[in-house]
Design a protein around this motif. Structure first.
Motif, PDB file in Angstrom:
ATOM      1  N   ASP B 159       0.838  -1.184   0.000  1.00 20.52           N
ATOM      2  CA  ASP B 159       0.000   0.000   0.000  1.00 20.52           C
ATOM      3  C   ASP B 159       0.877   1.240   0.000  1.00 20.52           C
ATOM      4  N   MET B 160       0.764   2.032  -1.098  1.00 16.80           N
ATOM      5  CA  MET B 160       1.647   3.193  -1.282  1.00 16.80           C
ATOM      6  C   MET B 160       1.482   4.199  -0.156  1.00 16.80           C
ATOM      7  N   GLU B 161       0.218   4.436   0.249  1.00 20.78           N
ATOM      8  CA  GLU B 161      -0.034   5.464   1.250  1.00 20.78           C
ATOM      9  C   GLU B 161       0.547   5.047   2.598  1.00 20.78           C
ATOM     10  N   ALA B 162       0.312   3.786   2.961  1.00 18.48           N
ATOM     11  CA  ALA B 162       0.846   3.272   4.218  1.00 18.48           C
ATOM     12  C   ALA B 162       2.368   3.377   4.215  1.00 18.48           C
ATOM     13  N   LYS B 163       2.966   3.009   3.085  1.00 15.71           N
ATOM     14  CA  LYS B 163       4.424   3.062   2.972  1.00 15.71           C
ATOM     15  C   LYS B 163       4.905   4.497   3.167  1.00 15.71           C
ATOM     16  N   GLN B 164       4.181   5.429   2.556  1.00 15.25           N
ATOM     17  CA  GLN B 164       4.558   6.841   2.662  1.00 15.25           C
ATOM     18  C   GLN B 164       4.501   7.298   4.113  1.00 15.25           C
ATOM     19  N   MET B 165       3.463   6.878   4.847  1.00 14.46           N
ATOM     20  CA  MET B 165       3.347   7.267   6.255  1.00 14.46           C
ATOM     21  C   MET B 165       4.535   6.763   7.060  1.00 14.46           C
ATOM     22  N   VAL B 166       4.925   5.511   6.791  1.00 17.70           N
ATOM     23  CA  VAL B 166       6.057   4.942   7.526  1.00 17.70           C
ATOM     24  C   VAL B 166       7.342   5.661   7.143  1.00 17.70           C
ATOM     25  N   MET B 167       7.491   5.973   5.839  1.00 17.13           N
ATOM     26  CA  MET B 167       8.713   6.658   5.408  1.00 17.13           C
ATOM     27  C   MET B 167       8.807   8.045   6.032  1.00 17.13           C
ATOM     28  N   ASP B 168       7.675   8.687   6.269  1.00 18.70           N
ATOM     29  CA  ASP B 168       7.713   9.986   6.923  1.00 18.70           C
ATOM     30  C   ASP B 168       8.223   9.865   8.358  1.00 18.70           C
ATOM     31  N   ILE B 169       7.787   8.803   9.045  1.00 14.57           N
ATOM     32  CA  ILE B 169       8.280   8.589  10.408  1.00 14.57           C
ATOM     33  C   ILE B 169       9.784   8.350  10.379  1.00 14.57           C
ATOM     34  N   VAL B 170      10.227   7.502   9.443  1.00 12.53           N
ATOM     35  CA  VAL B 170      11.657   7.201   9.342  1.00 12.53           C
ATOM     36  C   VAL B 170      12.447   8.494   9.186  1.00 12.53           C
ATOM     37  N   ARG B 171      11.961   9.366   8.287  1.00 14.31           N
ATOM     38  CA  ARG B 171      12.655  10.626   8.042  1.00 14.31           C
ATOM     39  C   ARG B 171      12.655  11.501   9.286  1.00 14.31           C
ATOM     40  N   ALA B 172      11.526  11.505  10.004  1.00 12.58           N
ATOM     41  CA  ALA B 172      11.434  12.341  11.197  1.00 12.58           C
ATOM     42  C   ALA B 172      12.415  11.902  12.269  1.00 12.58           C
ATOM     43  N   LEU B 173      12.783  10.617  12.267  1.00 13.38           N
ATOM     44  CA  LEU B 173      13.741  10.117  13.257  1.00 13.38           C
ATOM     45  C   LEU B 173      15.182  10.376  12.831  1.00 13.38           C
ATOM     46  N   GLY B 174      15.369  11.048  11.699  1.00 10.62           N
ATOM     47  CA  GLY B 174      16.720  11.348  11.260  1.00 10.62           C
ATOM     48  C   GLY B 174      17.354  10.212  10.485  1.00 10.62           C
ATOM     49  N   LEU B 175      16.552   9.247  10.044  1.00  9.21           N
ATOM     50  CA  LEU B 175      17.075   8.122   9.272  1.00  9.21           C
ATOM     51  C   LEU B 175      16.686   8.281   7.800  1.00  9.21           C
ATOM     52  N   THR B 176      17.256   7.465   6.935  1.00 14.49           N
ATOM     53  CA  THR B 176      17.021   7.594   5.508  1.00 14.49           C
ATOM     54  C   THR B 176      16.187   6.424   5.011  1.00 14.49           C
ATOM     55  N   PRO B 177      14.925   6.652   4.620  1.00  7.16           N
ATOM     56  CA  PRO B 177      14.125   5.546   4.106  1.00  7.16           C
ATOM     57  C   PRO B 177      14.505   5.220   2.668  1.00  7.16           C
ATOM     58  N   LEU B 178      14.522   3.942   2.325  1.00 11.61           N
ATOM     59  CA  LEU B 178      14.787   3.519   0.947  1.00 11.61           C
ATOM     60  C   LEU B 178      13.656   2.601   0.506  1.00 11.61           C
ATOM     61  N   ASP B 179      12.845   3.050  -0.418  1.00 12.29           N
ATOM     62  CA  ASP B 179      11.701   2.275  -0.894  1.00 12.29           C
ATOM     63  C   ASP B 179      12.198   1.088  -1.715  1.00 12.29           C
ATOM     64  N   GLN B 180      11.832  -0.132  -1.287  1.00  4.86           N
ATOM     65  CA  GLN B 180      12.307  -1.342  -1.964  1.00  4.86           C
ATOM     66  C   GLN B 180      11.200  -2.012  -2.764  1.00  4.86           C
ATOM     67  N   GLY B 181      10.048  -1.359  -2.891  1.00  2.00           N
ATOM     68  CA  GLY B 181       8.988  -1.936  -3.710  1.00  2.00           C
ATOM     69  C   GLY B 181       7.908  -2.615  -2.883  1.00  2.00           C
ATOM     70  N   SER B 182       7.317  -3.666  -3.460  1.00  2.00           N
ATOM     71  CA  SER B 182       6.164  -4.318  -2.822  1.00  2.00           C
ATOM     72  C   SER B 182       6.611  -5.245  -1.700  1.00  2.00           C
ATOM     73  N   LEU B 183       5.651  -5.825  -0.993  1.00  2.00           N
ATOM     74  CA  LEU B 183       5.940  -6.681   0.158  1.00  2.00           C
ATOM     75  C   LEU B 183       6.739  -7.926  -0.236  1.00  2.00           C
ATOM     76  N   LEU B 184       6.782  -8.225  -1.548  1.00  2.00           N
ATOM     77  CA  LEU B 184       7.592  -9.360  -1.992  1.00  2.00           C
ATOM     78  C   LEU B 184       9.056  -9.164  -1.650  1.00  2.00           C
ATOM     79  N   ALA B 185       9.465  -7.916  -1.484  1.00  2.00           N
ATOM     80  CA  ALA B 185      10.866  -7.635  -1.176  1.00  2.00           C
ATOM     81  C   ALA B 185      11.190  -7.861   0.292  1.00  2.00           C
ATOM     82  N   ALA B 186      10.171  -8.170   1.103  1.00  2.00           N
ATOM     83  CA  ALA B 186      10.390  -8.281   2.551  1.00  2.00           C
ATOM     84  C   ALA B 186      11.401  -9.371   2.894  1.00  2.00           C
TER      85      ALA B 186
END
Lengths: 461, 461, 461
Positions: B159-186
């Motif tokens: 889910d793109m929106e959910a991913k975006q929300m999590v990436m915003d938190i990551v950024r707020a913590l001073g870390l660098t989010p890297l989008d790896q695609g769909s859940l298949l990449a887990a």
């Protein structure tokens, strides 16, 4: 990319979809530099100034208005004025109500005022949303575009939305915003540009102290002693021979001090039977400057390598070798190869080379851009496994160098042992304790404690 | 900046404009560390736990509620629980419907389960939007604020929106989010922190194999042969002399192996007449680990330099020089300067110095922060042009070192040529083929093929 | 992380919340590579092509339509076509109205056309919002996932919203967008990938010129002179002895040239009494390439260190030492230790070692990832204070090396002084002027001028 010329070209863009106007109070160096940079990034800029007469130094695209007029044109106002002049903002309080005020000021001394400039500003203009930012960037770096120093901009503030707006501007200027939390962090952010390597203070003071001690120690043993007893003048040892005794000694001691706190922490955890109690403060501090300690140790090791490689070029060494050869020739005898000496000499050199090589590898992996590209397991592998191997190799290098001299009474002058013998104390303690901790009877409970198990759960409450 | 104290100060901000509440299931180490960090960044935190009794270890600003209550308070729920306990979420499925579940778990082994933990979670709670994140960050790094290891947080999810929300938190913590695609990449993301230098495996295994081979080769030629035929004990050669034969040999071979796949690829493309067919798998793999091969070669070259510079300090070398000088003096004759020898010795040293210098330059430009600051043409110029120049200089260094010994029968012991002769095979092949490929009759079609031209267009369909 | 396999896995995600469709015109290498990468990041892709027959090279998940059909499906159209074919877009102008056109083209030469490709595109399709981006990324890097070269994507455009949309895509692909302003910057962005170390040109040309000069200078003094007067053949000096004279001379001169512009700037500011007038252009250029000058100097210094450490292994040096020892033995006399010589030799070596050590430290702090982690004050401390200390140490090293040879007439061959004497001119000037500038009578007004004070305020208008 020559950013300068691109910047000049990109000025005055006829953009169809403009960014929001930003107001800057103050036309000093930093205000102008920031304004210039923001115009390049597409922000319309209004300067607020006492004299609205436009100086040639102000970017052509920017308006200059009175403070009150300028403030009304923008939602974000950057306060590029020194703290002592902040009180002129009090009469403007009504206009500034609800606006985002960006405090970019710096002080001349650490903790110069009881409260940070940003908090003082928030008190003066209670209706405004104060955000601290940009104080770590220099005007010169902004102007020249050569951001050789840090691109990081620390941002803090109590209003999330205001902070987000400022962080967007920071990002648009090609800088990296770092959210530091609420306005309480402003004091720390204001102190940051005044700091001079705070994490390096302890390691450097420690190594200076040890250097002084070992310098006088070696001076006594290697120059004063032969002068007193054999009346020989080896004062030129001060240039190379004595530094080359001090450097390896310090490198080894400091390297051992990198691993000592980890060993102490393990003992404390084993003794307490829990990991949920804080370590004493000195141990925490020590653990946080381990990287710096290690790098100082590496610096001493590198100097030791240079001092050692230069030995055969020294005129004293050439003289000594040549006169021993001449005396051999005159006495008409050739010494046979001493196989034990050959083994000792070659193996202590080999151990030193391998130890130094691994040490440099550790140093390279501690470069920010390298450590950023390894995962946590790889980082631990390098810094812990390879680190201990380095310590083992360097300790072995020193032990083999000593060879059979340890028990030789001639190496004790005025009852003072050789400096390298003293240097072996700390690393040997670290290695022995670490070796003991590896035994299953200690390693198992330690691993369980580190996974969260507690011997006496009362501690955790 | 001492992040620790700033963090302590920034806690409990009286922010007027709060971020969204985040819920954390589980009060273990990582859950607490993450909660602490998020509170510092302005997120209100609710812990979901079996026992709602508040332990002293949980941040003061966080509430502790039952799982169901906690989940209702937030749109994002971080699952800080081990995979084997996930099934307790099944009864909560209704409450979790539509929520963003962040799976932060790690396994103990690579590919431990058939499906990734995040996919398993998505199966258990079908109505939730599962995002994988944070598993590459360590609790200790979060707590101490010293993110020496990677700041990168791999994120994936359907889910793109959910991913975006999590990436915003990551950024707020001073870390660098890297989008790896769909859940298949887990699965891959979960394996990542368990990996230990996967790209380095091949180069290191290869060099270990070659080291073992050349060690026994040199042992036979340099220690066993003289012991058998001349009854001389040179066993101490193991410490320095033999490593100093192995290191340059390996450095040269590995450096040539960096450039061999490029040459092979060119031949394959010329033969096929198209660039649109995939290279064989082994060639692809080989090309992807060229950087690592080169850095291992640089390590061997550096060791070779250290071993060589240490030669005049070795007690064996001092003894040999001194005894040859003594015997000259006793025989009452002085040898004249052999100009050819002087030329050979100086020029092989000079070639080696220049080759090593360029090699180090290549190594420096492969540092991530340096290569990030050059454009593609500059990167290619350094890695290709300067790289080939390095290979030419190092090969010439070895050839000149050999000098006139190649045809000398005394350098073949038990019909075994000197190790450095073997090391010349691969680099000479690479250089000869590369030289042939530079000729216009081959270079022109190759350039056209690389620009997309095809000799037999059928291949591309 | 092996990005390749993760990418393959993450393809075809069954995402519930899709990103916006992006259209790519052109199915060439770069278009396909970009499409592939974008599909992996969750973007639905439509290719616009002349032939809508689907080639096997086009990603399976992508549609291939005619240009007009494809354009209608997306708000963002990436033009992966060469500039000379742009005019086919003119008939599509109506469909492209209001769309975001991303120009990713590169030229073959710097400033190949009068206007940039992006501006040409904007003229051809006036109703579209043209954004320049992606031209600095290579197709190969996109495909292999190994972005060893730069991850930076320069973006420019007149429409802020369009630019933001493109920058979001850049970020989603794991690359770093850098906003360069309006479309006027496109020319510069198009030239960027064609540049080859533009900032290094001046330092490298300068050092090549000086190298050539000093090579012939030393050739005359050290090879031709003894050949003419003493009929001795020292031609092998070309390999090591002469380079080892040139390298230190160049290192010292270039290091002094790093600090000369700062000293000149101070003199100009003192003379003008203001800091608000631009420096002459040559001084500005010089100041901007100081870092590169310093790094070239460091390269020469490193070579000097290697050439020096190799001295005792040279067969010429071994012969010279051995024959002098033999002649001492034959003449039956041993020379006593000359204490002055021992002092001079040891102290010039020690000064050189310390100078080189600090020089390497300066080099390390100029690595982007290191300088990014220090604040402005720390950066200035290292580059200015430690830099001057390095210059003082290196100058002292050269002065002590010269020792008492300066006044010795035998060191003037054909009235030519030794090369190292020439190298002392620039550093001595810099150090003397800097020393004068430190006096309070000059330092005080200079500091005031740098804080903004003006002696004759008329200049600032």
């Amino acid at each position: 990319m020559n950013k300068n010329s691109s910047n000049i070209m990109a000025l005055a863009p006829n953009t169809s979809n403009k960014r929001e106007t930003v107001c800057i109070f103050g036309t000093g160096d930093f205000g102008r530099a920031l304004g210039h940079k923001m115009i390049q990034s597409g922000y319309p800029i209004v300067f607020g100034s006492r004299s609205t007469q436009k100086s040639s130094l102000i970017p052509n695209d920017a308006e200059v208005l009175s403070h009150a007029e300028a403030a009304q044109k923008a939602a974000i106002i950057i306060i590029a004025i020194q703290r002592q002049h902040y009180n002129f903002l009090t009469p403007l309080a009504e206009i500034l109500h609800g606006k985002v005020l960006v405090d970019i000021s710096n002080n001349l001394k650490i903790n110069q005022y009881p409260e940070s400039n940003a908090e003082y500003l928030a008190q003066l203009v209670p209706g405004a949303k104060v955000v601290k930012a940009f104080n770590t960037v220099s005007a010169w770096a902004l102007q020249s575009g050569t951001l050789d120093a840090s691109r990081q901009v620390f941002v803090c503030g109590d209003d999330m939305e205001a902070k987000q707006m400022v962080m967007d501007i920071v990002r648009a200027l090609g800088l990296t915003p770092l959210d530091q939390g609420s306005l309480l962090a402003a004091q720390e952010i204001e102190n940051y540009p005044l700091q001079l390597f705070p994490m390096w203070k302890l390691p450097i003071l420690l190594s200076l102290g040890l250097t002084a001690f070992f310098f006088f120690y070696c001076l006594t043993r290697d120059i004063i002693y032969p002068y007193v007893y054999e009346n020989e003048d080896f004062s030129f040892f001060i240039a190379i021979s004595i530094p080359n005794r001090i450097c390896p000694v310090l490198a080894l001691i400091l390297l051992a001090l990198v691993y000592l706190p980890g060993v102490l922490a393990a003992i404390i955890q084993l003794y307490r039977g829990t990991k949920y109690r804080r370590f004493p403060d000195w141990l925490d501090k020590w653990m946080l400057c381990r990287k710096q300690l290690g790098l100082v140790a590496l610096a001493f090791a590198s100097l030791h390598v240079l001092y050692t490689l230069v030995i055969p070029i020294r005129s004293f060494v050439r003289w000594r070798i040549s006169s021993s050869t001449v005396s051999q020739a005159l006495n008409n005898k050739t010494e046979p190869l001493n196989n034990t000496y050959a083994w000792l000499s070659d193996s202590y050199l080999a151990l030193g080379i391998l130890g130094f090589f691994l040490f440099v590898l550790l140093g390279i992996t501690s470069l920010p851009s390298v450590s950023n590209n390894v995962n946590w397991r790889e980082f631990r592998f390098v810094q812990s496994k390879l680190g201990y191997l380095t310590l083992v190799l360097c300790t072995a290098h020193t032990l083999v160098y000593g060879g059979n001299r340890f028990l030789n009474p001639s190496s004790y002058r005025w009852y003072l042992p050789n400096a390298y013998m003293l240097s072996l104390i700390v690393p040997c303690i670290v290695l022995v304790v670490k070796f003991v901790l590896v035994f299953p009877c200690l390693d198992k409970p330690l691993t369980r404690i580190r996974q969260g198990w507690e011997r006496n759960p009362k501690y955790s409450e």
